[in-house]
Design a protein around this motif. Structure first.
Motif, PDB file in Angstrom:
ATOM      1  N   GLU A  24       0.939  -1.038  -0.005  1.00 12.58           N
ATOM      2  CA  GLU A  24      -0.078   0.044   0.087  1.00 12.58           C
ATOM      3  C   GLU A  24       0.860   1.101  -0.033  1.00 12.58           C
ATOM      4  OE1 GLU A  24      -3.153  -0.310   3.075  1.00 12.58           O
ATOM      5  OE2 GLU A  24      -3.469   1.958   3.157  1.00 12.58           O
ATOM      6  N   ALA A  25       0.438   2.263  -0.677  1.00 11.48           N
ATOM      7  CA  ALA A  25       1.433   3.568  -0.736  1.00 11.48           C
ATOM      8  C   ALA A  25       0.554   4.705  -0.586  1.00 11.48           C
ATOM      9  CB  ALA A  25       2.037   3.402  -2.042  1.00 11.48           C
ATOM     10  N   TYR A  26       1.145   5.868  -0.021  1.00 10.04           N
ATOM     11  CA  TYR A  26       0.630   7.050  -0.173  1.00 10.04           C
ATOM     12  C   TYR A  26       1.265   7.530  -1.424  1.00 10.04           C
ATOM     13  CZ  TYR A  26       0.169  12.099   1.493  1.00 10.04           C
ATOM     14  OH  TYR A  26      -0.047  13.399   1.902  1.00 10.04           O
ATOM     15  N   ALA A  27       0.605   7.257  -2.573  1.00  2.91           N
ATOM     16  CA  ALA A  27       1.026   7.662  -3.745  1.00  2.91           C
ATOM     17  C   ALA A  27       1.604   8.919  -4.115  1.00  2.91           C
ATOM     18  CB  ALA A  27       0.162   7.115  -4.821  1.00  2.91           C
ATOM     19  N   GLN A  28       0.899   9.890  -3.827  1.00  2.00           N
ATOM     20  CA  GLN A  28       1.147  11.323  -3.946  1.00  2.00           C
ATOM     21  C   GLN A  28       2.596  11.448  -3.427  1.00  2.00           C
ATOM     22  OE1 GLN A  28      -0.936  14.456  -1.969  1.00  2.00           O
ATOM     23  NE2 GLN A  28       0.547  15.968  -2.488  1.00  2.00           N
ATOM     24  N   LEU A  29       3.027  11.381  -2.252  1.00  2.00           N
ATOM     25  CA  LEU A  29       4.047  11.666  -1.353  1.00  2.00           C
ATOM     26  C   LEU A  29       5.335  10.646  -1.854  1.00  2.00           C
ATOM     27  CD1 LEU A  29       5.891  13.333   0.543  1.00  2.00           C
ATOM     28  CD2 LEU A  29       4.765  12.092   2.430  1.00  2.00           C
ATOM     29  N   ALA A  30       4.811   9.312  -2.058  1.00  2.00           N
ATOM     30  CA  ALA A  30       5.617   8.372  -2.539  1.00  2.00           C
ATOM     31  C   ALA A  30       6.143   8.777  -3.927  1.00  2.00           C
ATOM     32  CB  ALA A  30       4.952   7.175  -2.805  1.00  2.00           C
ATOM     33  N   GLU A  31       5.668   9.316  -4.705  1.00  2.00           N
ATOM     34  CA  GLU A  31       6.185   9.727  -6.137  1.00  2.00           C
ATOM     35  C   GLU A  31       7.286  10.926  -5.934  1.00  2.00           C
ATOM     36  OE1 GLU A  31       3.481   7.404  -9.003  1.00  2.00           O
ATOM     37  OE2 GLU A  31       3.063   9.628  -9.107  1.00  2.00           O
ATOM     38  N   THR A  32       6.721  12.102  -5.037  1.00  2.00           N
ATOM     39  CA  THR A  32       7.445  13.173  -4.789  1.00  2.00           C
ATOM     40  C   THR A  32       8.810  12.596  -4.183  1.00  2.00           C
ATOM     41  OG1 THR A  32       5.391  14.406  -4.211  1.00  2.00           O
ATOM     42  CG2 THR A  32       7.527  15.274  -3.311  1.00  2.00           C
ATOM     43  N   GLU A  33       8.818  11.937  -3.098  1.00  2.00           N
ATOM     44  CA  GLU A  33      10.023  11.374  -2.402  1.00  2.00           C
ATOM     45  C   GLU A  33      10.721  10.443  -3.218  1.00  2.00           C
ATOM     46  OE1 GLU A  33      10.867  12.678   0.386  1.00  2.00           O
ATOM     47  OE2 GLU A  33      12.374  11.382   1.171  1.00  2.00           O
ATOM     48  N   GLY A  34       9.939   9.804  -3.892  1.00  2.00           N
ATOM     49  CA  GLY A  34      10.804   8.785  -4.955  1.00  2.00           C
ATOM     50  C   GLY A  34      11.789   9.420  -5.947  1.00  2.00           C
ATOM     51  N   ASN A  35      10.997  10.347  -6.545  1.00  2.00           N
ATOM     52  CA  ASN A  35      11.694  11.447  -7.284  1.00  2.00           C
ATOM     53  C   ASN A  35      12.885  12.317  -6.869  1.00  2.00           C
ATOM     54  OD1 ASN A  35      10.490  10.930 -10.036  1.00  2.00           O
ATOM     55  ND2 ASN A  35       8.379  11.521  -9.228  1.00  2.00           N
ATOM     56  N   ARG A  36      12.712  12.636  -5.494  1.00  2.00           N
ATOM     57  CA  ARG A  36      13.888  13.283  -5.032  1.00  2.00           C
ATOM     58  C   ARG A  36      14.934  12.203  -4.921  1.00  2.00           C
ATOM     59  NH1 ARG A  36      10.456  14.926  -0.153  1.00  2.00           N
ATOM     60  NH2 ARG A  36       9.942  16.749  -1.277  1.00  2.00           N
ATOM     61  N   ILE A  37      14.712  11.070  -4.725  1.00  2.00           N
ATOM     62  CA  ILE A  37      15.910   9.912  -4.543  1.00  2.00           C
ATOM     63  C   ILE A  37      16.447   9.913  -5.882  1.00  2.00           C
ATOM     64  CG2 ILE A  37      16.351   7.477  -4.222  1.00  2.00           C
ATOM     65  CD1 ILE A  37      14.071   7.673  -2.050  1.00  2.00           C
ATOM     66  N   MET A  38      15.703  10.050  -6.862  1.00  2.00           N
ATOM     67  CA  MET A  38      16.157   9.509  -8.388  1.00  2.00           C
ATOM     68  C   MET A  38      17.124  11.007  -8.670  1.00  2.00           C
ATOM     69  SD  MET A  38      14.780   6.854  -8.918  1.00  2.00           S
ATOM     70  CE  MET A  38      14.879   6.258 -10.752  1.00  2.00           C
ATOM     71  N   ALA A  39      16.771  12.011  -8.328  1.00  2.00           N
ATOM     72  CA  ALA A  39      17.359  13.263  -8.506  1.00  2.00           C
ATOM     73  C   ALA A  39      18.863  13.212  -7.732  1.00  2.00           C
ATOM     74  CB  ALA A  39      16.657  14.530  -8.370  1.00  2.00           C
ATOM     75  N   GLU A  40      18.715  12.917  -6.638  1.00  2.00           N
ATOM     76  CA  GLU A  40      19.927  12.788  -5.675  1.00  2.00           C
ATOM     77  C   GLU A  40      20.989  11.735  -6.195  1.00  2.00           C
ATOM     78  OE1 GLU A  40      17.476  13.287  -1.413  1.00  2.00           O
ATOM     79  OE2 GLU A  40      18.768  11.547  -1.635  1.00  2.00           O
ATOM     80  N   ALA A  41      20.392  10.725  -6.880  1.00  2.00           N
ATOM     81  CA  ALA A  41      21.216   9.444  -7.470  1.00  2.00           C
ATOM     82  C   ALA A  41      21.928  10.038  -8.782  1.00  2.00           C
ATOM     83  CB  ALA A  41      20.358   8.345  -7.557  1.00  2.00           C
ATOM     84  N   THR A  42      21.004  10.689  -9.425  1.00  2.00           N
ATOM     85  CA  THR A  42      21.547  11.359 -10.921  1.00  2.00           C
ATOM     86  C   THR A  42      22.701  12.440 -10.530  1.00  2.00           C
ATOM     87  OG1 THR A  42      19.332  10.986 -11.525  1.00  2.00           O
ATOM     88  CG2 THR A  42      20.934  12.345 -12.536  1.00  2.00           C
ATOM     89  N   GLU A  43      22.501  13.074  -9.625  1.00  2.00           N
ATOM     90  CA  GLU A  43      23.631  14.156  -9.072  1.00  2.00           C
ATOM     91  C   GLU A  43      24.817  13.429  -8.778  1.00  2.00           C
ATOM     92  OE1 GLU A  43      24.231  18.409  -6.898  1.00  2.00           O
ATOM     93  OE2 GLU A  43      22.393  17.183  -6.861  1.00  2.00           O
ATOM     94  N   LYS A  44      24.569  12.589  -7.740  1.00  2.00           N
ATOM     95  CA  LYS A  44      25.711  12.040  -7.065  1.00  2.00           C
ATOM     96  C   LYS A  44      26.676  10.998  -7.698  1.00  2.00           C
ATOM     97  CE  LYS A  44      25.745   9.156  -2.567  1.00  2.00           C
ATOM     98  NZ  LYS A  44      26.588   9.822  -1.265  1.00  2.00           N
ATOM     99  N   PHE A  45      25.932  10.003  -8.720  1.00  2.00           N
ATOM    100  CA  PHE A  45      26.624   9.253  -9.540  1.00  2.00           C
ATOM    101  C   PHE A  45      26.843   9.650 -11.004  1.00  2.00           C
ATOM    102  CE2 PHE A  45      24.726   7.113  -5.755  1.00  2.00           C
ATOM    103  CZ  PHE A  45      25.729   6.619  -5.239  1.00  2.00           C
ATOM    104  N   GLU A  46      26.298  10.634 -11.267  1.00  2.00           N
ATOM    105  CA  GLU A  46      26.475  11.252 -12.857  1.00  2.00           C
ATOM    106  C   GLU A  46      25.945  10.216 -13.795  1.00  2.00           C
ATOM    107  OE1 GLU A  46      30.513  12.118 -13.791  1.00  2.00           O
ATOM    108  OE2 GLU A  46      30.807  13.108 -11.980  1.00  2.00           O
ATOM    109  N   LEU A  47      24.754  10.152 -13.392  1.00  2.00           N
ATOM    110  CA  LEU A  47      23.842   8.895 -14.095  1.00  2.00           C
ATOM    111  C   LEU A  47      23.588   9.449 -15.509  1.00  2.00           C
ATOM    112  CD1 LEU A  47      21.375   7.320 -11.720  1.00  2.00           C
ATOM    113  CD2 LEU A  47      23.730   6.420 -12.485  1.00  2.00           C
ATOM    114  N   LEU A  48      23.400   8.740 -16.522  1.00  2.00           N
ATOM    115  CA  LEU A  48      22.667   9.218 -17.700  1.00  2.00           C
ATOM    116  C   LEU A  48      21.492   9.123 -17.821  1.00  2.00           C
ATOM    117  CD1 LEU A  48      25.660   7.888 -19.822  1.00  2.00           C
ATOM    118  CD2 LEU A  48      25.426  10.051 -19.466  1.00  2.00           C
TER     119      LEU A  48
END
Lengths: 152, 80, 152, 80
Positions: free
Chosen positions: C49-73
């Motif tokens: 079960e998910a609190y979908a709205q905040l899950a997507e906000t927080e999940g996208n924040r994690i993706m952005a952190e990873a992209t910056e931290k590891f120079e992802l393409l």
């Protein structure tokens, strides 16, 4: 727990099917793709060549080591040979384990060992027209058949 | 004299101009044989950058050879 | 670089398509599967079960952190909600990078952070008939609705 | 008095028996409100094991509330 050499394009989904296991909670995969640059040079394509018999023997030895070391439930890997274009898949590694830590560690162990030990060779063809067998330089960084231009 | 079967791959195949050959040699080990072949064919890689497989298995240098052996000199690998 | 919640079964191949990038030499993926056991108990199925709205906000924040931290393409991830059976995919994470080190590190960072931070909850249904919300125990290891039998 | 909208998920949803409710409260912060609700509904999780989101964003405890806010109490997560 098999490693094989393939002259045909790798189909990751059919590879992944062999990893299914009811006790598996984690599946990690690695794919190596032909990228458009290496060491500052623009790459047009890659040729892979293997001593297939020994490559499969040594690759399967690595799979067995990983299985024992990381308590894997399933593992498979395949390495492509032939002339590959940018974006094509050169190697696929997949493992399944109960937990994600061993899955990541085993997947990385396998690709690291495959790259270090298995008799497969890679020739880079550069956009500028030169080509080179990677790691086979006898001076400088490349064993160039023809010296690649410095600004390519 | 021993008869040996050699397969060449990658840079060695290109520098030799053949994928395989059968030859007769007085060499007692693969290292000495490679150094002879290197002079003949102009292989750029020194023996200490190669490995050798005999009859389908890696063998440590100098890798003694026997009549009928199948040899593969293995340039630095670069899979992945 | 998107994270999303899905009520439909995850299709890994269609996810992976978004990772294609000409400069990418390495693609690492992680899949979380419903396994048939946890902490010594036989598991029959899982409910997410998910609190979908905040899950997507927080999940996208994690993706952005990873992209910056590891120079992802490229990077993508999806988490399933609903009632899942053994072997079904609960989460998929995929990243592409020039080299394999950052690809593995980023993939692991993303799944670790998703598990730690994103408002998604998991209820285990045991073969023996009990069920429990994971990590919600107020005593012992589980917040059991009904105490699971010790020998299941 | 403030009017607040609360959504419940997972173990809190089950213990509350509802997915959401609108209520009037004199509480000034989400922590105090949760402790009131905990007594009423028998929530097993203590407030220090929860997080709270207000209007779609995590907020640090005690998390002051204003009239019309949308609250979600977040039990320990377990994705993956």
């Amino acid at each position: 727990m098999a490693f094989r050499i393939s002259a045909e394009p790798i189909q990751p989904q059919s590879q992944a099917d062999v990893l299914q296991h009811p006790a598996a909670g984690a599946c990690a995969t690695f794919e190596g793709w032909v990228r458009d640059h290496n060491e500052g040079q623009a790459v047009a394509s890659l040729e892979y060549e293997a001593y297939a018999q020994l490559a499969e023997t040594e690759g399967n030895r690595i799979m067995a080591e990983a299985t024992e070391k990381f308590e894997l439930l399933a593992a498979a890997a395949v390495h492509r040979v032939g002339h590959l274009q940018i974006g094509e898949m050169a190697v696929w590694v997949g493992v399944a384990a109960a937990h994600r830590g061993p899955a990541f560690d085993a997947c990385r162990f396998i690709i690291d060992e495959l790259k270090a030990r298995v008799p497969i060779w890679k020739k880079e063809h550069y956009v500028a027209g030169a080509s080179a067998w990677i790691n086979c330089a006898t001076k400088g960084d490349f064993a160039a058949d023809t010296a690649p231009p410095e600004n390519s | 004299m021993k008869t040996l079967h050699i397969q060449y791959f990658a840079i060695l195949r290109e520098q030799r101009g053949e994928s395989n050959e059968t030859l007769s040699t007085e060499s007692n080990d693969a290292a000495a044989l490679y150094e002879d072949l290197q002079k003949t064919h102009g292989f750029t890689l020194p023996v200490d950058r190669l490995r050798v497989a005999i009859n389908g298995e890696f063998q440590p240098w100098p890798a003694p050879v026997e009549d009928g052996d199948e040899l593969v000199f293995i340039p630095p690998v670069a899979g992945g």
